[in-house]
Design a protein around this motif. Structure first.
Motif, mmCIF file in Angstrom:
data_model
loop_
_atom_site.group_PDB
_atom_site.id
_atom_site.type_symbol
_atom_site.label_atom_id
_atom_site.label_comp_id
_atom_site.label_asym_id
_atom_site.label_seq_id
_atom_site.Cartn_x
_atom_site.Cartn_y
_atom_site.Cartn_z
ATOM 1 N N ILE A 101 -24.479 13.470 -35.395
ATOM 2 C CA ILE A 101 -25.066 12.395 -34.608
ATOM 3 C C ILE A 101 -25.909 13.015 -33.502
ATOM 4 O O ILE A 101 -25.776 14.202 -33.199
ATOM 5 C CB ILE A 101 -24.009 11.445 -34.002
ATOM 6 N N ALA A 102 -26.772 12.225 -32.925
ATOM 7 C CA ALA A 102 -27.608 12.686 -31.818
ATOM 8 C C ALA A 102 -27.386 11.774 -30.630
ATOM 9 O O ALA A 102 -27.348 10.547 -30.770
ATOM 10 C CB ALA A 102 -29.079 12.682 -32.225
ATOM 11 N N VAL A 103 -27.232 12.369 -29.451
ATOM 12 C CA VAL A 103 -26.993 11.597 -28.239
ATOM 13 C C VAL A 103 -27.921 12.106 -27.142
ATOM 14 O O VAL A 103 -28.299 13.279 -27.127
ATOM 15 C CB VAL A 103 -25.529 11.702 -27.762
ATOM 16 N N PRO A 104 -28.307 11.245 -26.199
ATOM 17 C CA PRO A 104 -29.046 11.738 -25.030
ATOM 18 C C PRO A 104 -28.117 12.645 -24.214
ATOM 19 O O PRO A 104 -27.004 12.250 -23.867
ATOM 20 C CB PRO A 104 -29.411 10.466 -24.265
ATOM 21 N N ARG A 105 -28.575 13.832 -23.913
ATOM 22 C CA ARG A 105 -27.719 14.773 -23.177
ATOM 23 C C ARG A 105 -27.243 14.203 -21.834
ATOM 24 O O ARG A 105 -26.054 14.343 -21.495
ATOM 25 C CB ARG A 105 -28.469 16.093 -22.963
ATOM 26 N N PRO A 106 -28.118 13.551 -21.023
ATOM 27 C CA PRO A 106 -27.613 13.012 -19.753
ATOM 28 C C PRO A 106 -26.503 11.976 -19.952
ATOM 29 O O PRO A 106 -25.545 11.942 -19.174
ATOM 30 C CB PRO A 106 -28.855 12.391 -19.114
ATOM 31 N N ALA A 107 -26.626 11.134 -20.974
ATOM 32 C CA ALA A 107 -25.592 10.126 -21.212
ATOM 33 C C ALA A 107 -24.281 10.775 -21.640
ATOM 34 O O ALA A 107 -23.192 10.332 -21.251
ATOM 35 C CB ALA A 107 -26.064 9.134 -22.274
#
Length: 393
Positions: A101-107
Motif C-alpha cells: 500500500i502507499a500512504v502519505p508520509r506525513p499522515a
C-alpha cells in the motif's frame, strides 16, 4: 519497580515505530526530535507486505491509521509507455497475504505519533551525545536536561551523529551517482490505476497513487553530487516532459506547486555494513543503521522491521525477573537484523545501477531482459523481501 526508560533519538518512521513498539511492551519512552514539529508536507511511502506484517505485530493498521491506496497493477515501463513488466496487485496479495500500500508520509508519521502518550515527543530537542561510560547511558541534548536511560535507540537518520561517534573508523556514506526529486500532486481526475516506474537512459520517473486522490511522484537522474537547478519544476519538465502519458499531465500539476514543495536530495547508501547494530545499551535502526538506496522501496520498510524486532527482543515490563539483559538483547538484535539489512542494501544498489544505465546498447539489453522475465519468476524473486520478516524466538 520503575519502568525501564528508552530514549529515542529521532522522530522519523523508524524512531516512532520503535517508540510505539517499546511503549506497548510497557517501557517509558522519550523521543527527542530536533525539528520544531512533525512535518506536515513531504512525500509518500510504500509499505510492502513485510512492513505491513511487522506493523501488524505491534497492533498498527497502517491503512486504517493513515489511509492507503492499492494500485491495480505495478510495473516498469519505457519512456514511450511500453510495459517491460507488469504485475496485478491481486497476484501479490494472493502470494504474500496482502498487497503493498502507499500512504502519505506525513499522515503516517502523524498516526504513529498520535498513538504515543502525550508529551512523549520532545520537539526542538537535538541529541548531541550519549555517555555510556557508567554502564547506564545518559543522553545529552542541545537545549535540555540530561536524560538517564536504560536504552538509547539511535534513529537519527542517514547522517547519524551517533553512528559517527561510536563507529569512527567506518567509511560512512557512499554517493550512488544519482540525484532525486520527490513531491505530491493533486490529480484525482486523472484516475491513474497503476503504480509504475519508467526507466530511460540514466533517468527514472515513478508514479504512486495515494488514497486521497493525490500522487506521490519521484524522479532520479545520474548527476554529479550537489547538482541543482534554479527551479526544480522546470528541471523535471525539461527532463521528463516528452515521456509517456500521464507524465506530462502530472508535470502540469507540478508546475502549480511552490518550488519548495519539490524536494531534491542526492542519493546515498552506507558504504559498508556497520560491524554491529549496537554498542552497549545503544541500538541503531533505519537509515542510521543501514542507509540504502530507494530502488527496492525498502528503506522505510526495513526501519519498521528493525523497530519491531528490537522491541520484541527487549524485556517487557512484566519480564522484570527475566535473566536477559539489555546488552544481551541488543546482541541478539544485531544477529537478527545485520545480515538481512545488508543483503537488501547491496541488492538495492545493484538494482539502481540497472536503472541508471545510459549506454544505448546496455539499456536495450536491460529492457529485453526485464521484458523476457516471466511474471511468476519475477514474483519469486521478491519472496525473500516480502516474506522475510519474522520475529525471533
Amino acid at each position: 519497580m520503575p519502568k525501564r526508560h528508552a530514549v529515542v533519538a529521532g522522530a522519523g518512521i523508524g524512531g516512532l515505530t520503535a517508540a510505539l513498539a517499546l511503549h506497548r511492551r510497557g517501557w517509558h519512552v522519550t523521543v527527542c526530535e530536533r525539528a520544531p514539529e512533525l512535518p506536515t508536507t513531504g512525500a509518500g511511502i510504500g509499505l510492502a507486505p513485510n512492513a505491513l506484517r511487522a506493523l501488524d505485530a505491534i497492533g498498527v493498521d497502517a491503512a486504517h491509521a493513515a489511509g492507503s491506496a492499492t494500485a491495480t497493477t505495478m510495473g516498469v515501463r519505457r519512456p514511450d509507455g511500453r510495459w517491460l513488466t507488469r504485475t496485478a496487485t491481486a497476484d501479490m496479495a494472493a502470494r504474500y497475504g496482502t498487497p503493498p500500500i502507499a500512504v502519505p508520509r506525513p499522515a503516517f508519521t502523524a498516526a504513529l505519533a498520535a498513538a504515543l502518550p502525550p508529551e512523549t515527543i520532545r520537539y526542538g530537542t537535538a541529541v548531541t551525545a550519549v555517555d555510556d561510560t557508567a554502564g547506564r547511558p545518559t543522553v545529552r541534548t542541545a537545549n535540555g536536561p540530561d536524560l538517564p536511560a536504560d536504552l538509547v535507540v539511535a534513529a537519527d537518520g542517514i547522517h547519524s551523529p551517533l553512528r559517527r561517534a561510536y563507529f569512527p573508523a567506518h567509511p560512512g556514506l557512499h554517493y550512488i551517482g544519482e540525484t532525486a526529486w520527490r513531491t505530491l500532486v493533486d490529480a484525482p481526475d486523472l484516475r491513474i490505476p497503476a503504480m509504475s516506474e519508467t526507466w530511460g537512459r540514466g533517468e527514472r520517473f515513478g508514479i504512486t497513487p495515494l488514497s486521497d486522490g493525490r500522487f506521490y511522484l519521484y524522479a532520479t537522474a545520474v548527476a554529479p553530487p550537489g547538482t541543482r537547478s534554479a527551479d526544480p519544476r522546470a528541471e523535471l519538465r525539461h527532463r521528463f516532459g516528452s515521456w509517456h502519458d500521464p507524465i506530462p499531465a502530472l508535470l502540469d500539476r507540478v508546475q502549480r506547486l511552490a518550488p519548495a514543495d519539490v524536494l531534491q536530495n542526492d542519493l546515498h547508501d552506507l558504504a559498508a555494513p556497520l560491524p554491529r547494530l549496537h554498542h552497549g545499551s545503544i541500538a541503531w535502526v533505519g537509515d542510521a543503521a543501514h542507509a540504502m538506496a530507494p530502488n527496492l522501496g525498502q528503506g522505510g520498510c526495513q526501519a519498521i522491521e528493525d523497530a519491531v524486532v528490537l522491541a520484541h527482543l527487549l524485556p517487557a515490563e512484566h519480564d522484570t525477573h527475566t535473566p536477559t539483559s539489555i546488552p544481551t538483547a541488543l546482541a541478539a538484535y544485531t544477529a537478527a537484523r545485520r545480515d538481512r539489512t545488508n543483503a537488501i542494501r547491496l541488492r538495492a544498489r545493484r538494482v539502481g545501477r540497472l536503472g541508471a544505465l545510459r549506454n544505448p546498447l546496455a539499456v536495450a539489453a536491460r529492457d529485453l531482459t526485464v521484458q523476457a522475465t516471466p511474471t511468476p519468476l519475477a514474483l519469486r524473486g521478491m519472496d525473500d523481501l516480502f516474506n522475510g520478516f519474522h520475529l525471533p524466538r
